[in-house]
Design a protein around this motif. Structure first.
Motif, PDB file in Angstrom:
ATOM      1  N   PRO A   2       0.831  -1.205   0.000  1.00 33.61           N
ATOM      2  CA  PRO A   2       0.000   0.000   0.000  1.00 33.61           C
ATOM      3  C   PRO A   2       0.866   1.256   0.000  1.00 33.61           C
ATOM      4  N   ALA A   3       0.323   2.299  -0.590  1.00 40.96           N
ATOM      5  CA  ALA A   3       1.048   3.568  -0.653  1.00 40.96           C
ATOM      6  C   ALA A   3       0.151   4.688  -0.155  1.00 40.96           C
ATOM      7  N   LEU A   4       0.755   5.818   0.079  1.00 45.79           N
ATOM      8  CA  LEU A   4       0.030   6.985   0.574  1.00 45.79           C
ATOM      9  C   LEU A   4       0.579   8.217  -0.126  1.00 45.79           C
ATOM     10  N   ASN A   5      -0.282   8.949  -0.765  1.00 42.08           N
ATOM     11  CA  ASN A   5       0.142  10.209  -1.374  1.00 42.08           C
ATOM     12  C   ASN A   5      -0.004  11.300  -0.342  1.00 42.08           C
ATOM     13  N   VAL A   6       1.050  12.060  -0.132  1.00 40.95           N
ATOM     14  CA  VAL A   6       1.062  13.118   0.868  1.00 40.95           C
ATOM     15  C   VAL A   6       1.402  14.424   0.174  1.00 40.95           C
ATOM     16  N   GLU A   7       0.616  15.456   0.455  1.00 43.89           N
ATOM     17  CA  GLU A   7       0.882  16.757  -0.139  1.00 43.89           C
ATOM     18  C   GLU A   7       1.663  17.624   0.836  1.00 43.89           C
ATOM     19  N   PHE A   8       2.634  18.368   0.302  1.00 50.05           N
ATOM     20  CA  PHE A   8       3.446  19.288   1.080  1.00 50.05           C
ATOM     21  C   PHE A   8       3.404  20.652   0.409  1.00 50.05           C
ATOM     22  N   GLU A  22      21.260  16.369   2.817  1.00 47.43           N
ATOM     23  CA  GLU A  22      22.235  16.441   3.910  1.00 47.43           C
ATOM     24  C   GLU A  22      22.479  15.076   4.539  1.00 47.43           C
ATOM     25  N   ARG A  23      21.435  14.273   4.616  1.00 48.10           N
ATOM     26  CA  ARG A  23      21.560  12.947   5.233  1.00 48.10           C
ATOM     27  C   ARG A  23      21.996  11.870   4.248  1.00 48.10           C
ATOM     28  N   GLY A  24      22.060  12.238   2.976  1.00 47.03           N
ATOM     29  CA  GLY A  24      22.468  11.264   1.974  1.00 47.03           C
ATOM     30  C   GLY A  24      21.442  10.170   1.767  1.00 47.03           C
ATOM     31  N   THR A  25      20.179  10.524   1.807  1.00 51.63           N
ATOM     32  CA  THR A  25      19.107   9.551   1.640  1.00 51.63           C
ATOM     33  C   THR A  25      18.082  10.096   0.665  1.00 51.63           C
ATOM     34  N   SER A  26      17.134   9.283   0.315  1.00 55.35           N
ATOM     35  CA  SER A  26      16.067   9.737  -0.577  1.00 55.35           C
ATOM     36  C   SER A  26      14.964  10.404   0.239  1.00 55.35           C
ATOM     37  N   MET A  27      14.169  11.201  -0.443  1.00 56.79           N
ATOM     38  CA  MET A  27      13.038  11.839   0.240  1.00 56.79           C
ATOM     39  C   MET A  27      12.052  10.784   0.722  1.00 56.79           C
ATOM     40  N   LYS A  28      11.839   9.761  -0.091  1.00 60.39           N
ATOM     41  CA  LYS A  28      10.927   8.678   0.282  1.00 60.39           C
ATOM     42  C   LYS A  28      11.392   8.005   1.578  1.00 60.39           C
ATOM     43  N   ALA A  29      12.689   7.698   1.641  1.00 60.38           N
ATOM     44  CA  ALA A  29      13.236   7.058   2.839  1.00 60.38           C
ATOM     45  C   ALA A  29      13.146   7.992   4.042  1.00 60.38           C
ATOM     46  N   LEU A  30      13.400   9.274   3.822  1.00 64.39           N
ATOM     47  CA  LEU A  30      13.334  10.253   4.908  1.00 64.39           C
ATOM     48  C   LEU A  30      11.926  10.338   5.492  1.00 64.39           C
ATOM     49  N   VAL A  31      10.927  10.443   4.621  1.00 65.05           N
ATOM     50  CA  VAL A  31       9.540  10.562   5.081  1.00 65.05           C
ATOM     51  C   VAL A  31       9.079   9.265   5.741  1.00 65.05           C
TER      52      VAL A  31
END
Length: 81
Positions: A2-8, A22-31
């Motif tokens: 399952p996935a979730l679309n999140v608006e920012f 800065e953390r050397g990661t993807s936005m997906k992994a960060l969220v």
């Protein structure tokens, strides 16, 4: 999976990009990491609250004796935990 679309907002999205970079990661992994951490925090708070309620109930008479000014007036419905 399952996935979730999140608006920012544009600002939030830019901040997320910067933090991920800065953390050397993807936005997906960060969220996902942030959401997982919040879930773990929420569970820990729930478990802590339940442990407190159990402890307080087991020692209610001791608390009442130690803190008589905090006891509800006689004839009231009782304690709220």
């Amino acid at each position: 999976m399952p996935a979730l679309n999140v608006e920012f907002s544009d600002r939030e999205l830019e901040d997320l990009r910067q933090i991920a970079k800065e953390r050397g990661t993807s936005m997906k992994a960060l969220v996902r990491e942030a959401a997982a951490a919040d879930i773990a925090r929420h569970r820990a708070l729930q478990e802590g609250a339940e442990a407190f309620r159990t402890f307080f109930a087991a020692h209610a008479e001791e608390f009442a004796a130690a803190f008589p000014d905090d006891e509800p007036p006689a004839g009231s419905a009782g304690r709220a935990a």
